[in-house]
Design an enzyme around this catalytic site. Structure first.
Site, PDB file in Angstrom:
ATOM      1  N   LYS A 136       6.066  -2.719  -5.663  1.00  0.00           N
ATOM      2  CA  LYS A 136       4.719  -3.294  -5.568  1.00  0.00           C
ATOM      3  C   LYS A 136       3.769  -2.156  -5.898  1.00  0.00           C
ATOM      4  O   LYS A 136       3.709  -1.161  -5.160  1.00  0.00           O
ATOM      5  CB  LYS A 136       4.514  -3.798  -4.141  1.00  0.00           C
ATOM      6  CG  LYS A 136       3.148  -4.256  -3.761  1.00  0.00           C
ATOM      7  CD  LYS A 136       3.225  -4.695  -2.290  1.00  0.00           C
ATOM      8  CE  LYS A 136       2.016  -5.321  -1.688  1.00  0.00           C
ATOM      9  NZ  LYS A 136       0.740  -4.806  -2.025  1.00  0.00           N
TER      10      LYS A 136
HETATM   11  P1  FBP Z   1      -4.226  -6.820  -0.942  1.00  0.00           P
HETATM   12  O1  FBP Z   1      -3.749  -7.826  -1.940  1.00  0.00           O
HETATM   13  O2  FBP Z   1      -5.234  -7.400  -0.011  1.00  0.00           O
HETATM   14  O3  FBP Z   1      -4.711  -5.555  -1.625  1.00  0.00           O
HETATM   15  O4  FBP Z   1      -2.978  -6.472  -0.045  1.00  0.00           O
HETATM   16  C1  FBP Z   1      -1.910  -5.696  -0.506  1.00  0.00           C
HETATM   17  C2  FBP Z   1      -1.664  -4.533   0.416  1.00  0.00           C
HETATM   18  O5  FBP Z   1      -0.626  -3.707  -0.041  1.00  0.00           O
HETATM   19  C3  FBP Z   1      -1.393  -4.926   1.849  1.00  0.00           C
HETATM   20  O6  FBP Z   1      -0.054  -5.212   2.084  1.00  0.00           O
HETATM   21  C4  FBP Z   1      -1.885  -3.733   2.582  1.00  0.00           C
HETATM   22  O7  FBP Z   1      -2.352  -4.038   3.856  1.00  0.00           O
HETATM   23  C5  FBP Z   1      -3.025  -3.259   1.749  1.00  0.00           C
HETATM   24  O8  FBP Z   1      -2.828  -3.744   0.451  1.00  0.00           O
HETATM   25  C6  FBP Z   1      -3.097  -1.761   1.720  1.00  0.00           C
HETATM   26  O9  FBP Z   1      -4.093  -1.390   0.815  1.00  0.00           O
HETATM   27  P2  FBP Z   1      -4.641   0.093   0.744  1.00  0.00           P
HETATM   28  O10 FBP Z   1      -3.625   0.993   1.372  1.00  0.00           O
HETATM   29  O11 FBP Z   1      -4.843   0.347  -0.710  1.00  0.00           O
HETATM   30  O12 FBP Z   1      -5.916   0.065   1.494  1.00  0.00           O
END
Ligand code: FBP
Length: 262
Positions: A177
């Site tokens: 991811k």
């Molecule tokens: P989003 O689609 O809202 O960006 O979520 C994906 C994700 O990986 C979540 O699982 C996680 O909470 C968040 O983004 C972490 O984002 P970052 O570390 O970039 O703030």
């Protein structure tokens, strides 16, 4: 080892993970625009949409809510995570074991790796243990592969994202991811570097329907296998509407216009 395409994490070889670990990662701030989004049951309801292959949550949310949705959703247990209150070098505590995730009904597990962080070595060693435990339980592993830390000035640069997807292949993740590198060409590079590991895009902060769907379309056109998304679904007043459109772009491979017109 069960081939990933025979597990509930995939549908026709593609992936649409609905992520809801933000209450830990970002805190209540993510829920202020739409207060009802703080209720985990609302996102579990959204995860019953046929486009969603799995819902990704932390242990506490899984224990409290998954039993009410275990016949209608598939559980991906996010094994590590850190709050936004932490101000140190990027790191993430392991909050759940593979065994415990398996016991409470998860069919796959997720793990964040901050390549490039001063904590990379420790995190990679934690990942080794988790990846091997997951293999022993026939559970696919999704790596939230997010290079970041002191040395990284731009963590969405194409070369950095390609390195992120390669790390996932090298270390044994089934799905990488990664953040969107800003272009289809950047995503193609990431897909090429990932080999047999499926690359999915991380949703990012909420944008317009069109902008969001265009980036998802670019991922699919680049050979990416889908999406792991949070805010762009559950921060919307109508999660079903955007999931309908995502189903078209990801699984039916329609244009964005066709998905928006439906
Ligand atoms: P989003 O689609 O809202 O960006 O979520 C994906 C994700 O990986 C979540 O699982 C996680 O909470 C968040 O983004 C972490 O984002 P970052 O570390 O970039 O703030």
């Amino acid at each position: 080892m069960i081939p990933i395409d025979e597990t509930p994490l995939t549908r026709d070889g593609k992936v649409l993970i609905l992520a809801y670990d933000h209450g830990l990662e970002h805190g209540p701030a993510d829920f202020t625009g739409l207060p009802e989004s703080a209720d985990p049951a609302r996102t579990f309801e959204a995860a019953t949409h046929p486009a969603v292959t799995s819902i990704a949550v932390q242990k506490g949310i899984a224990e409290a809510y998954y039993p009410s949705y275990d016949d209608a959703t598939d559980l991906l247990l996010k094994l590590n995570g850190t709050s936004n209150l932490w101000m140190g070098e990027p790191d993430s505590s392991v909050n759940c074991s593979v065994e415990y995730a398996h016991d409470i009904g998860a069919s796959s597990v997720g793990f964040t790796l901050y390549g490039g962080s001063n904590k990379e070595v420790e995190m990679t060693e934690e990942f080794r243990a988790i990846q091997e435990d997951a293999r022993a339980h026939d559970m696919p592993v999704v790596m939230w592969s997010y290079p970041r830390g002191q040395g990284l000035k731009n963590d969405t640069k194409s070369d950095v994202i390609a390195y992120a997807s390669r790390l996932a292949l090298e270390l044994g993740a089934d799905v990488a991811k990664v953040k969107y590198p800003g272009s289809k060409a950047g995503m193609e590079h990431a897909v090429q570097m990932a080999g047999k590991t499926k690359v999915v895009m991380s949703g990012g902060s909420k944008t317009s329907d069109r902008e969001f769907l265009e980036s998802v379309k670019a991922v699919i056109d680049a050979g990416g296998k889908g999406l792991a998304v949070g805010r762009n679904v559950w921060q919307r007043e109508n999660p079903t509407q955007i999931l309908d459109a995502l189903e078209k772009v990801i699984f039916e491979e329609t244009t964005v216009d066709a998905a928006l017109d439906a």
